[in-house]
Enzyme design. Structure first.
Site, PDB file in Angstrom:
ATOM      1  N   ASP A  67     107.108  14.299 -26.148  1.00  0.00           N
ATOM      2  CA  ASP A  67     106.618  13.350 -27.136  1.00  0.00           C
ATOM      3  C   ASP A  67     106.392  13.995 -28.500  1.00  0.00           C
ATOM      4  OD1 ASP A  67     104.402  14.888 -26.364  1.00  0.00           O
ATOM      5  OD2 ASP A  67     103.567  13.290 -25.140  1.00  0.00           O
ATOM      6  N   ASP A 136      92.890   9.175 -19.325  1.00  0.00           N
ATOM      7  CA  ASP A 136      93.124   7.807 -18.850  1.00  0.00           C
ATOM      8  C   ASP A 136      94.328   7.736 -17.912  1.00  0.00           C
ATOM      9  OD1 ASP A 136      95.136   8.259 -20.660  1.00  0.00           O
ATOM     10  OD2 ASP A 136      94.642   6.590 -21.997  1.00  0.00           O
ATOM     11  N   HIS A 138      97.341   9.103 -18.549  1.00  0.00           N
ATOM     12  CA  HIS A 138      98.656   9.073 -19.199  1.00  0.00           C
ATOM     13  C   HIS A 138      99.429  10.364 -18.950  1.00  0.00           C
ATOM     14  CE1 HIS A 138      96.574  10.846 -22.924  1.00  0.00           C
ATOM     15  NE2 HIS A 138      97.585  11.676 -22.724  1.00  0.00           N
ATOM     16  N   GLU A 143     100.743   5.433 -22.032  1.00  0.00           N
ATOM     17  CA  GLU A 143      99.363   5.001 -21.865  1.00  0.00           C
ATOM     18  C   GLU A 143      99.255   3.927 -20.783  1.00  0.00           C
ATOM     19  OE1 GLU A 143      97.081   6.586 -23.312  1.00  0.00           O
ATOM     20  OE2 GLU A 143      97.431   6.965 -25.429  1.00  0.00           O
TER      21      GLU A 143
END
Length: 243
Positions: A67, A136, A138, A143
């Protein structure tokens, strides 16, 4: 999933580096999927040490990163291209033209994602994909969502991720709100997936990834379905599992 429980971050970093090194030795022209963030820094330090001692040769390796922040160029010290150059690429003998990171400077999201997908298709599935784990759940910047995205896409970063990443920036306002990320489908097509997780603050989400239902609300839970997923985690990160 194959799970290795280690004592601490230092042992985790050595173990992860050994797994990656074995892949490079076994297949010198392998494709490595790489990650950024605080988790892999120790792993990259260990890989660098192996190269410096003459035990590893990266001259034929190709890397594809997960990313990049939208809007940041390679000269920005918070861009993931800058991170990779600093922590690994500039320290080993990999040709820079063999290293690929999404181009955060491309303003048109469709154009940027299509270009990186083409790069990934040409490289082929990663022989080994390294992952960290977000608070979370990810992986990359995939996400929590209502579905698993297949290929490279532009994401709006969640508040949890923005808060986790603001420590790297001068202020919260400087944290980019969007990123380009490899899709979950691309990650799942890697032949081996290696997840490194450290710290008690990751214990609850790691337990959900290992023992919870597979759901796009916990993106990393999809790894339960991968044929060769490896988790290397320290005692603190595994403190809420029964391992």
């Amino acid at each position: 999933m194959k799970i290795y429980k280690v004592k601490n971050y230092e042992e985790l970093s050595r173990k992860a580096a050994n797994i990656i090194a074995a892949q490079v030795i076994m297949k010198p022209d392998c494709v490595l999927g790489l990650a950024t963030g605080s988790s892999p820094i120790g792993t990259y330090d260990n890989l660098t040490a192996m190269y410096e001692s003459g035990d590893l040769d990266f001259s034929q390796v190709t890397t594809v990163n997960l990313d990049e922040y939208k809007g940041l160029d390679a000269s920005n010290d918070q861009s993931y291209r800058y991170f990779m150059n600093k922590h690994l690429f500039s320290r080993i003998n990999i040709p820079m033209e063999h290293t690929y990171v999404p181009d955060g400077t491309v303003a048109d999201s469709d154009e940027a994602c299509a270009a990186y997908n083409e790069t990934l298709h040409k490289a082929g599935p990663a022989d080994l994909q390294l992952l960290g784990l977000g608070h979370d759940g990810h992986i990359g910047f995939n996400e929590p969502a209502d579905h698993f995205a297949d290929e490279t896409h532009c994401v709006d970063l969640t508040e949890v991720t923005i808060q986790a990443n603001k420590r790297f920036f001068a202020s919260e306002a400087d944290v980019p709100r969007q990123a380009y990320t490899m899709g979950v489908g691309t990650i799942m097509r890697a032949k081996t997936v290696l997840v490194i997780v450290s710290g008690e603050d990751k214990a609850e989400i790691l337990n959900q990834v290992i023992n919870g239902p597979v759901t796009p609300q916990v993106p990393a839970s999809i790894l339960q379905f991968h044929s060769n997923a490896i988790i290397v985690a320290d005692e603190a990160a595994l403190s809420k599992t029964d391992l």
